[in-house]
Design an enzyme around this catalytic site. Structure first.
Site, PDB file in Angstrom:
ATOM      1  N   ASP A 199       0.838  -1.284   0.001  1.00  0.00           N
ATOM      2  CA  ASP A 199       0.127   0.083  -0.095  1.00  0.00           C
ATOM      3  C   ASP A 199       0.785   1.171  -0.063  1.00  0.00           C
ATOM      4  OD1 ASP A 199      -2.304   1.288  -0.002  1.00  0.00           O
ATOM      5  OD2 ASP A 199      -2.772   1.354   2.151  1.00  0.00           O
ATOM      6  N   GLY A 215       0.270   5.115  -4.550  1.00  0.00           N
ATOM      7  CA  GLY A 215      -0.449   6.380  -5.201  1.00  0.00           C
ATOM      8  C   GLY A 215       0.165   7.631  -4.249  1.00  0.00           C
ATOM      9  N   HIS A 256       2.750   3.067  -8.907  1.00  0.00           N
ATOM     10  CA  HIS A 256       2.553   1.726  -9.122  1.00  0.00           C
ATOM     11  C   HIS A 256       3.614   1.028 -10.049  1.00  0.00           C
ATOM     12  CE1 HIS A 256      -1.262   1.598  -7.477  1.00  0.00           C
ATOM     13  NE2 HIS A 256      -2.067   2.314  -8.443  1.00  0.00           N
ATOM     14  N   SER A 313      -7.056  -6.278  -5.554  1.00  0.00           N
ATOM     15  CA  SER A 313      -8.006  -6.963  -4.820  1.00  0.00           C
ATOM     16  C   SER A 313      -9.239  -7.061  -5.660  1.00  0.00           C
ATOM     17  CB  SER A 313      -8.299  -6.113  -3.577  1.00  0.00           C
ATOM     18  OG  SER A 313      -8.956  -4.821  -3.975  1.00  0.00           O
ATOM     19  N   THR A 314     -10.262  -7.546  -5.321  1.00  0.00           N
ATOM     20  CA  THR A 314     -11.400  -7.538  -6.309  1.00  0.00           C
ATOM     21  C   THR A 314     -12.131  -6.406  -5.881  1.00  0.00           C
ATOM     22  OG1 THR A 314     -12.540  -8.432  -3.949  1.00  0.00           O
ATOM     23  CG2 THR A 314     -12.087 -10.071  -5.625  1.00  0.00           C
ATOM     24  N   ASN A 320     -10.423  -3.480  -6.150  1.00  0.00           N
ATOM     25  CA  ASN A 320      -9.654  -2.514  -7.031  1.00  0.00           C
ATOM     26  C   ASN A 320     -10.229  -2.148  -8.310  1.00  0.00           C
ATOM     27  OD1 ASN A 320      -6.540  -3.559  -5.715  1.00  0.00           O
ATOM     28  ND2 ASN A 320      -7.712  -1.881  -4.983  1.00  0.00           N
ATOM     29  N   ARG A 323     -11.472   1.330  -8.988  1.00  0.00           N
ATOM     30  CA  ARG A 323     -10.725   2.643  -9.095  1.00  0.00           C
ATOM     31  C   ARG A 323     -10.898   3.247 -10.574  1.00  0.00           C
ATOM     32  NH1 ARG A 323      -4.909   1.312  -6.020  1.00  0.00           N
ATOM     33  NH2 ARG A 323      -5.873   1.008  -4.106  1.00  0.00           N
ATOM     34  N   ARG A 352       1.586  -4.256   6.410  1.00  0.00           N
ATOM     35  CA  ARG A 352       0.968  -3.311   5.717  1.00  0.00           C
ATOM     36  C   ARG A 352       1.784  -1.969   5.495  1.00  0.00           C
ATOM     37  NH1 ARG A 352      -5.302  -2.213   4.321  1.00  0.00           N
ATOM     38  NH2 ARG A 352      -4.916  -0.451   2.827  1.00  0.00           N
ATOM     39  N   ARG A 360      -5.622  -1.484   8.787  1.00  0.00           N
ATOM     40  CA  ARG A 360      -6.550  -2.725   8.459  1.00  0.00           C
ATOM     41  C   ARG A 360      -6.009  -3.613   7.535  1.00  0.00           C
ATOM     42  NH1 ARG A 360      -8.231   2.510   6.488  1.00  0.00           N
ATOM     43  NH2 ARG A 360      -7.984   2.663   4.096  1.00  0.00           N
TER      44      ARG A 360
END
Length: 236
Positions: free
Chosen positions: A13, A16, A30, A58-59, A61, A64, A181, A187
């Site tokens: 993470d 961006g 990225h 992820s599912t 993402n 975006r 993370r 989270r």
């Protein structure tokens, strides 16, 4: 001596935000993150960690901006189409977890090819989570178990935690010992919900493109200092 986790998971993470801070488009973050993953995977392997699972896409993402999603798909495509010989020589075994169909036939087939070409490697396992969601994985596992019960190959009373583990996308891969993370958010974002049951969690503020060997050492030192009891207590 430093305790080394067998299985390290990382949520990549902050790409961006790293780019925005430098006045660059999110896509530049990225690209830098992808370069860093290639570099850090080698560092993780050198540390003696056997399994590395990274949350790449992820599912959720897919929601975006279309341009960012398109750029990520091209990035995944270009990286996957590379020759796997370098990975094979390095003793790296590749695994892909997540729903592959949405990536299209070419990319889905390439994932299967890379898994097949590296299947005999056991020095280091790299697991890439693409179009992955922890709830989706558990739901898929439940469907597999239900089908086995329906076909008579499994009785409901035989279903236990091992049965669930063996029907997840990570079947054969040990539970996570340490989750990192990057980026500062606190989270787990629907990542490895089953596998993280007793993992140690570490949340550095540094964004993924800036996460380096020094930052990894900090995480490993923190992991070493923790008393992992797995729900039990030690006799005094």
């Amino acid at each position: 001596m430093q305790k080394i986790p067998t299985h390290l998971a990382i949520i990549l993470d902050g790409n961006g935000r790293w780019a925005k801070k430098r006045g660059l488009p999110r896509t530049a973050g990225h690209l830098e993150g992808a370069k860093n993953l290639e570099k850090m995977a080698k560092v993780v392997k050198e540390k003696g960690i056997k399994y590395l699972t990274v949350f790449c896409f992820s599912t959720e993402n897919w929601n975006r901006p279309a341009g960012e999603v398109s750029m990520l798909m091209n990035l995944f495509h270009d990286n996957l189409m590379r020759d796997a010989s370098e990975l094979a020589k390095a003793g790296i075994r590749l695994h892909f977890i997540g729903e592959r169909a949405r990536f299209g036939e070419e990319m889905a087939a390439r994932m299967g090819e890379l898994e097949e070409q590296t299947k005999n490697n056991d020095d280091f396992h790299m697991v890439l989570a693409l179009n992955y969601g922890g709830r989706a994985e558990i739901a898929a596992g439940v469907r597999k178990i239900a089908q086995k019960v329906k076909e008579g190959g499994l009785r409901p009373e035989e279903i236990d935690e091992r049965t669930v583990s063996e029907n997840l996308w990570t079947a054969g891969i040990p539970p996570v010992d340490l989750l990192i993370r990057t980026g500062g958010d606190l989270r787990i974002s629907n990542f490895l919900l089953w596998q993280l049951a007793y993992a140690e969690l570490y949340f550095p503020s540094v964004p993924w493109p800036a996460f380096n060997e020094e930052e990894l050492e900090k995480a490993l030192d923190d992991f070493t200092s923790r008393d992992r009891r797995f729900g039990a207590i030690k006799e005094s």
